[in-house]
Design a protein around this motif. Structure first.
Motif, PDB file in Angstrom:
ATOM      1  N   ARG A   1       0.363   2.238 -18.239  1.00 53.91           N
ATOM      2  CA  ARG A   1      -0.312   3.537 -18.304  1.00 53.91           C
ATOM      3  C   ARG A   1       0.597   4.638 -18.855  1.00 53.91           C
TER       4      ARG A   1
ATOM      5  N   VAL B   1       1.679   1.829  -3.597  1.00 52.07           N
ATOM      6  CA  VAL B   1       0.461   2.088  -4.368  1.00 52.07           C
ATOM      7  C   VAL B   1      -0.034   3.510  -4.131  1.00 52.07           C
ATOM      8  N   ARG B   2      -0.088   3.926  -2.872  1.00 51.88           N
ATOM      9  CA  ARG B   2      -0.584   5.274  -2.555  1.00 51.88           C
ATOM     10  C   ARG B   2       0.261   6.351  -3.233  1.00 51.88           C
TER      11      ARG B   2
ATOM     12  N   LEU C   1       1.322  -0.400 -13.897  1.00 50.28           N
ATOM     13  CA  LEU C   1       1.499   1.045 -13.947  1.00 50.28           C
ATOM     14  C   LEU C   1       2.285   1.457 -15.191  1.00 50.28           C
TER      15      LEU C   1
ATOM     16  N   SER D   1       2.486   6.075  -5.738  1.00 47.39           N
ATOM     17  CA  SER D   1       2.467   5.992  -7.204  1.00 47.39           C
ATOM     18  C   SER D   1       1.155   6.529  -7.763  1.00 47.39           C
ATOM     19  N   ARG D   2       0.066   6.234  -7.093  1.00 51.32           N
ATOM     20  CA  ARG D   2      -1.252   6.724  -7.515  1.00 51.32           C
ATOM     21  C   ARG D   2      -1.288   8.238  -7.551  1.00 51.32           C
ATOM     22  N   HIS D   3      -0.558   8.870  -6.639  1.00 49.41           N
ATOM     23  CA  HIS D   3      -0.536  10.336  -6.615  1.00 49.41           C
ATOM     24  C   HIS D   3       0.465  10.903  -7.623  1.00 49.41           C
TER      25      HIS D   3
ATOM     26  N   GLN E   1       0.808  -1.213   0.000  1.00 56.87           N
ATOM     27  CA  GLN E   1       0.000   0.000   0.000  1.00 56.87           C
ATOM     28  C   GLN E   1       0.845   1.269   0.000  1.00 56.87           C
TER      29      GLN E   1
END
Length: 262
Positions: free
Chosen positions: A171, A118-119, A168, A121-123, A115
């Motif tokens: 994308r 993930v958090r 990722l 990288s998501r940002h 997590q």
């Protein structure tokens, strides 16, 4: 060789010790601005002082945040909304009896090892894609490919990082942004050094190291522990301006422990 890292801002999670500290050192040596991250202000200050002693001109920024928690991730993003390079290094390495692990044990390791990356990288990744430049690197492990009975959660999460990294990377199609994962082998961190000394207390360290590798990592071709700087230098190259063609890859720096022709 100019790695084209001048004026780049790099966040290396868990960079107050071990491999993370050496990755931060290598980036700083190349002229990048490096965000030094640890869970406490004291650990960040100590690591920063250590780096400045070696590299007086280093451009370093502090970040005391536990990125293994949602609160810590939010604090990181609030303090540093944009970075050019993200190195997801934070991870828990523990030995466990898989039959005694509780749901809470599994969840804790998942939160930290998965997590956290993930958090962040998501940002950060969407901004990199919008700017058409950036790097994300997950520090995985050869344990992702060589699962051990006493490291089930660690091995599972490290394998999951490879899938996340590749997803990722998909994308970033057609951009100058890359997402990769790096798989270190057994590395001479302070904890491993103490383990070798404990197992072979009567040997000089060099002898104990060779015995440890022969008895516990017999497939290693180099027959020694990898030095953190070796991992760090490769990590920095992957994130450099010279590595734009490396994307969606899982790259092993394991001394040949994993027996594979590819």
């Amino acid at each position: 060789m100019d790695l084209k890292l001048q004026n780049k801002t790099v966040l290396v999670t868990a960079s107050t010790g071990g491999i993370g500290l050496e990755i931060a050192r290598s980036f700083a040596r190349e002229g990048a601005t490096v965000i030094i991250n640890g869970r406490t202000e004291d650990s960040v200050a100590q690591a920063t002082a250590q780096l400045r002693a070696d590299l007086p001109e280093a451009k370093l920024l502090p970040l005391a945040a536990d990125n293994g928690t949602a609160e810590g991730g939010a604090r990181t993003i609030a303090e540093y909304p944009d970075v050019d390079i993200l190195v997801n290094n934070l991870g828990i390495y523990e030995n466990h009896d898989v039959f005694t692990l509780t749901d809470e044990d599994w969840q804790r390791i998942f939160d930290v090892n998965i997590q956290s990356g993930v958090r962040l990288s998501r940002h950060y990744l969407p901004g990199m894609i919008a700017r058409n430049t950036g790097r994300v690197l997950f520090i995985s492990s050869e344990a992702a490919l060589t699962a051990a009975a006493d490291m089930a959660p660690y091995s599972a999460t490290k394998l999951m990082q490879l899938s996340i990294s590749r997803s990722l990377a998909e994308r970033t199609h057609g951009t100058n942004v890359t997402v990769n994962s790096l798989l270190p082998g057994s590395t001479l961190t302070p904890g491993v050094q103490e383990l070798v000394k404990k197992v072979f207390p009567d040997d000089e360290f060099a002898v104990g190291e060779r015995r440890f590798m022969a008895e516990n990592r017999p497939t290693s071709i180099i027959g020694r522990l990898i030095r953190p700087q070796e991992i760090a230098d490769f990590a920095v190259f992957i994130c450099s301006g010279l590595a734009g063609a490396i994307n969606g890859a899982a790259l092993r720096v394991d001394g040949g422990i994993y027996r594979s022709a590819v």
